[in-house]
Design an enzyme around this catalytic site. Structure first.
Site, mmCIF file in Angstrom:
data_model
loop_
_atom_site.group_PDB
_atom_site.id
_atom_site.type_symbol
_atom_site.label_atom_id
_atom_site.label_comp_id
_atom_site.label_asym_id
_atom_site.label_seq_id
_atom_site.Cartn_x
_atom_site.Cartn_y
_atom_site.Cartn_z
ATOM 1 N N LYS A 13 80.230 8.614 37.168
ATOM 2 C CA LYS A 13 79.490 9.234 35.916
ATOM 3 C C LYS A 13 78.293 8.517 35.918
ATOM 4 O O LYS A 13 77.118 9.231 35.638
ATOM 5 C CB LYS A 13 80.429 9.108 34.683
ATOM 6 C CG LYS A 13 81.767 9.508 34.870
ATOM 7 C CD LYS A 13 82.554 9.343 33.562
ATOM 8 C CE LYS A 13 82.640 7.923 33.022
ATOM 9 N NZ LYS A 13 83.546 7.184 33.922
ATOM 10 N N ARG A 88 86.231 9.368 24.590
ATOM 11 C CA ARG A 88 86.965 8.561 25.313
ATOM 12 C C ARG A 88 88.685 8.815 24.778
ATOM 13 O O ARG A 88 89.573 8.548 25.285
ATOM 14 C CB ARG A 88 87.164 7.119 25.501
ATOM 15 C CG ARG A 88 86.582 6.640 27.015
ATOM 16 C CD ARG A 88 86.122 5.320 26.749
ATOM 17 N NE ARG A 88 86.309 4.650 28.049
ATOM 18 C CZ ARG A 88 85.188 4.349 28.460
ATOM 19 N NH1 ARG A 88 83.962 4.703 28.246
ATOM 20 N NH2 ARG A 88 85.261 3.579 29.697
ATOM 21 N N ARG A 123 81.151 -2.456 43.220
ATOM 22 C CA ARG A 123 80.177 -2.042 42.364
ATOM 23 C C ARG A 123 79.287 -3.143 42.188
ATOM 24 O O ARG A 123 79.739 -4.492 41.525
ATOM 25 C CB ARG A 123 80.854 -1.473 41.237
ATOM 26 C CG ARG A 123 79.906 -1.091 39.980
ATOM 27 C CD ARG A 123 80.219 -0.139 38.983
ATOM 28 N NE ARG A 123 80.996 -0.704 38.208
ATOM 29 C CZ ARG A 123 81.379 0.370 37.133
ATOM 30 N NH1 ARG A 123 81.214 1.539 36.996
ATOM 31 N NH2 ARG A 123 82.492 -0.115 36.325
ATOM 32 N N ARG A 156 79.985 -6.590 37.196
ATOM 33 C CA ARG A 156 80.478 -6.595 35.434
ATOM 34 C C ARG A 156 81.687 -7.369 35.455
ATOM 35 O O ARG A 156 82.530 -7.470 36.367
ATOM 36 C CB ARG A 156 80.737 -5.199 35.319
ATOM 37 C CG ARG A 156 79.462 -4.524 34.737
ATOM 38 C CD ARG A 156 79.888 -2.964 34.568
ATOM 39 N NE ARG A 156 80.989 -2.632 33.889
ATOM 40 C CZ ARG A 156 81.370 -1.240 33.567
ATOM 41 N NH1 ARG A 156 80.617 -0.330 33.612
ATOM 42 N NH2 ARG A 156 82.457 -1.397 32.978
ATOM 43 N N ARG A 167 92.510 -0.446 32.911
ATOM 44 C CA ARG A 167 91.369 0.484 32.299
ATOM 45 C C ARG A 167 91.911 1.901 32.825
ATOM 46 O O ARG A 167 91.660 2.994 32.039
ATOM 47 C CB ARG A 167 90.023 0.270 32.860
ATOM 48 C CG ARG A 167 89.387 -0.996 31.798
ATOM 49 C CD ARG A 167 88.350 -1.561 32.746
ATOM 50 N NE ARG A 167 87.230 -0.781 32.958
ATOM 51 C CZ ARG A 167 86.377 -0.961 33.904
ATOM 52 N NH1 ARG A 167 86.519 -2.325 34.615
ATOM 53 N NH2 ARG A 167 85.204 -0.502 34.189
HETATM 54 P P1 ADP Z 1 83.160 2.483 33.193
HETATM 55 O O1 ADP Z 1 82.068 2.987 33.484
HETATM 56 O O2 ADP Z 1 83.852 1.552 34.324
HETATM 57 O O3 ADP Z 1 83.843 3.751 33.020
HETATM 58 P P2 ADP Z 1 81.862 1.679 30.649
HETATM 59 O O4 ADP Z 1 80.979 1.022 30.817
HETATM 60 O O5 ADP Z 1 82.079 3.284 30.248
HETATM 61 O O6 ADP Z 1 83.016 1.712 31.899
HETATM 62 O O7 ADP Z 1 82.824 1.048 29.525
HETATM 63 C C1 ADP Z 1 83.178 -0.369 29.845
HETATM 64 C C2 ADP Z 1 84.180 -0.615 28.549
HETATM 65 O O8 ADP Z 1 83.323 -0.559 27.146
HETATM 66 C C3 ADP Z 1 85.461 0.106 28.177
HETATM 67 O O9 ADP Z 1 86.688 -0.471 29.122
HETATM 68 C C4 ADP Z 1 85.739 -0.208 26.774
HETATM 69 O O10 ADP Z 1 86.080 -1.397 26.345
HETATM 70 C C5 ADP Z 1 84.326 -0.038 25.989
HETATM 71 N N1 ADP Z 1 83.714 1.353 25.777
HETATM 72 C C6 ADP Z 1 82.879 1.917 26.459
HETATM 73 N N2 ADP Z 1 82.737 3.185 25.836
HETATM 74 C C7 ADP Z 1 83.749 3.530 24.726
HETATM 75 C C8 ADP Z 1 84.461 4.468 24.072
HETATM 76 N N3 ADP Z 1 83.723 5.609 24.056
HETATM 77 N N4 ADP Z 1 85.369 4.059 23.377
HETATM 78 C C9 ADP Z 1 86.075 2.901 23.360
HETATM 79 N N5 ADP Z 1 85.509 1.918 24.097
HETATM 80 C C10 ADP Z 1 84.498 2.337 24.887
HETATM 81 P P1 ADP Z 2 81.443 5.480 36.498
HETATM 82 O O1 ADP Z 2 79.903 5.236 35.678
HETATM 83 O O2 ADP Z 2 82.231 6.675 36.294
HETATM 84 O O3 ADP Z 2 82.238 4.422 36.039
HETATM 85 P P2 ADP Z 2 79.696 4.673 38.712
HETATM 86 O O4 ADP Z 2 78.859 5.552 38.914
HETATM 87 O O5 ADP Z 2 79.420 3.366 38.140
HETATM 88 O O6 ADP Z 2 81.304 5.186 37.887
HETATM 89 O O7 ADP Z 2 80.467 4.355 40.175
HETATM 90 C C1 ADP Z 2 81.345 3.254 40.327
HETATM 91 C C2 ADP Z 2 81.136 2.864 41.927
HETATM 92 O O8 ADP Z 2 81.400 3.675 42.826
HETATM 93 C C3 ADP Z 2 79.557 2.094 42.204
HETATM 94 O O9 ADP Z 2 79.741 1.146 42.812
HETATM 95 C C4 ADP Z 2 78.991 3.236 42.837
HETATM 96 O O10 ADP Z 2 77.999 2.951 43.498
HETATM 97 C C5 ADP Z 2 80.052 4.063 43.544
HETATM 98 N N1 ADP Z 2 79.911 5.416 43.654
HETATM 99 C C6 ADP Z 2 79.436 6.328 42.674
HETATM 100 N N2 ADP Z 2 79.620 7.606 43.221
HETATM 101 C C7 ADP Z 2 80.262 7.473 44.377
HETATM 102 C C8 ADP Z 2 80.348 8.474 45.533
HETATM 103 N N3 ADP Z 2 80.153 9.875 45.433
HETATM 104 N N4 ADP Z 2 80.975 7.983 46.620
HETATM 105 C C9 ADP Z 2 81.000 6.591 46.887
HETATM 106 N N5 ADP Z 2 80.696 5.862 46.025
HETATM 107 C C10 ADP Z 2 80.592 6.196 44.790
#
Ligand code: ADP
Ligand code: ADP
Ligand code: ADP
Length: 214
Positions: A13, A88, A123, A156, A167
């Site tokens: 995303k 979420r 990542r 992270r 998660r």
């Molecule tokens: P990822 O990109 O790996 O999906 P995020 O950066 O979106 O992770 O979120 C990291 C953490 O921040 C989550 O595991 C949660 O603890 C918190 N968080 C983020 N967005 C939300 C939300 N909309 N509701 C509740 N917790 C959230």
């Molecule tokens: P999210 O925001 O949903 O948590 P990220 O965009 O941070 O996901 O992507 C998670 C990891 O996967 C990062 O290291 C990113 O560079 C990698 N990634 C994202 N999209 C792709 C893809 N289409 N193929 C392979 N790796 C990807």
């Protein structure tokens, strides 16, 4: 254009949000990035969120809803926004609806858990911009450095495997319910719902998004 990016942690995303931001000129609203910024500042919100995030759990709906409402009211969201990581939970989606925050497109990124675990282990992020890299799939030009600023990339705190699995479990328990929620909303003409294969390469996913969004 108001868009929700829906998908498991690591589904891509944030990566696609960076692409869509420059393509459509709308801001990314990443609740995760907002919470991490609050932690860095050492604010009260950050202190409350840190332990919960490090444990891979969700921060309270009330706290997050307040944060998002405030953010979408800002001037740069007048032409739309990209919600990344919000909503979420069903209560978060309901609160958005109650606040009159409509969305034009909901895009679900479908990626199996095993692929996610592998992605998270490689990542690397640039916290100040939200740019995301992967050691193998999307490497920076210079190892360990952000392409645009040359600043250091970081891992992270919640990207360790045990926390990633936690998660993912929460995603399947709570967030995946939003698939049915928004499919139904789309059937009622309230939004458009799209499902995409998030396992393809970064560029292929971007191309697919452009086809979907026009
Ligand atoms: P990822 O990109 O790996 O999906 P995020 O950066 O979106 O992770 O979120 C990291 C953490 O921040 C989550 O595991 C949660 O603890 C918190 N968080 C983020 N967005 C939300 C939300 N909309 N509701 C509740 N917790 C959230
Ligand atoms: P999210 O925001 O949903 O948590 P990220 O965009 O941070 O996901 O992507 C998670 C990891 O996967 C990062 O290291 C990113 O560079 C990698 N990634 C994202 N999209 C792709 C893809 N289409 N193929 C392979 N790796 C990807
Ligand atoms: P929806 O889930 O909204 O019905 P579709 O999966 O049917 O979306 O695809 C919508 C558009 O995207 C179609 O024009 C289709 O040809 C195109 N498309 C589907 N899959 C891909 C892909 N992997 N890469 C690029 N374009 C794709």
């Amino acid at each position: 254009m108001r868009i929700i990016l829906l998908g498991a942690p690591g589904a891509g995303k944030g990566t696609q949000a960076q692409f869509l931001m420059s393509k459509y000129g709308i801001p990314q609203i990443s609740t995760g990035d907002m919470l991490r910024a609050a932690i860095k500042e050492g604010s009260e919100l950050g202190l409350a969120a840190k332990k919960i995030m490090d444990a891979g759990q969700l921060v309270s709906d009330d706290l997050i809803i307040g944060l998002v409402k405030e953010r979408v009211a800002k001037a740069d969201c007048a032409n739309g926004f990209l919600l990344d990581g919000f909503p979420r939970t069903i209560p978060q989606a309901d609160a958005m609806k109650d606040a009159g925050i409509d969305v034009d497109h909901v895009i679900e990124f479908d990626v199996p858990d095993d692929v996610i675990v592998e992605r998270m282990s490689g990542r690397r992020v640039h916290p100040a911009s939200g740019r995301v890299y992967h050691l193998v799939y999307n490497p920076p030009k210079v190892a360990g450095q952000d392409d645009e600023t040359g600043e250091e990339l970081v891992i992270r705190a919640d990207d360790v495997e045990a926390t990633v699995r936690k998660r993912l479990a929460i995603y399947h328990e709570q967030t995946e319910l939003l698939v049915g929620y928004y499919r139904k909303a789309a059937e009622q003409g309230q939004t458009h719902y799209h499902h995409l294969d998030g396992t393809q390469a970064v560029d292929a996913v971007s191309q697919h998004l452009v086809k979907l969004l026009g």
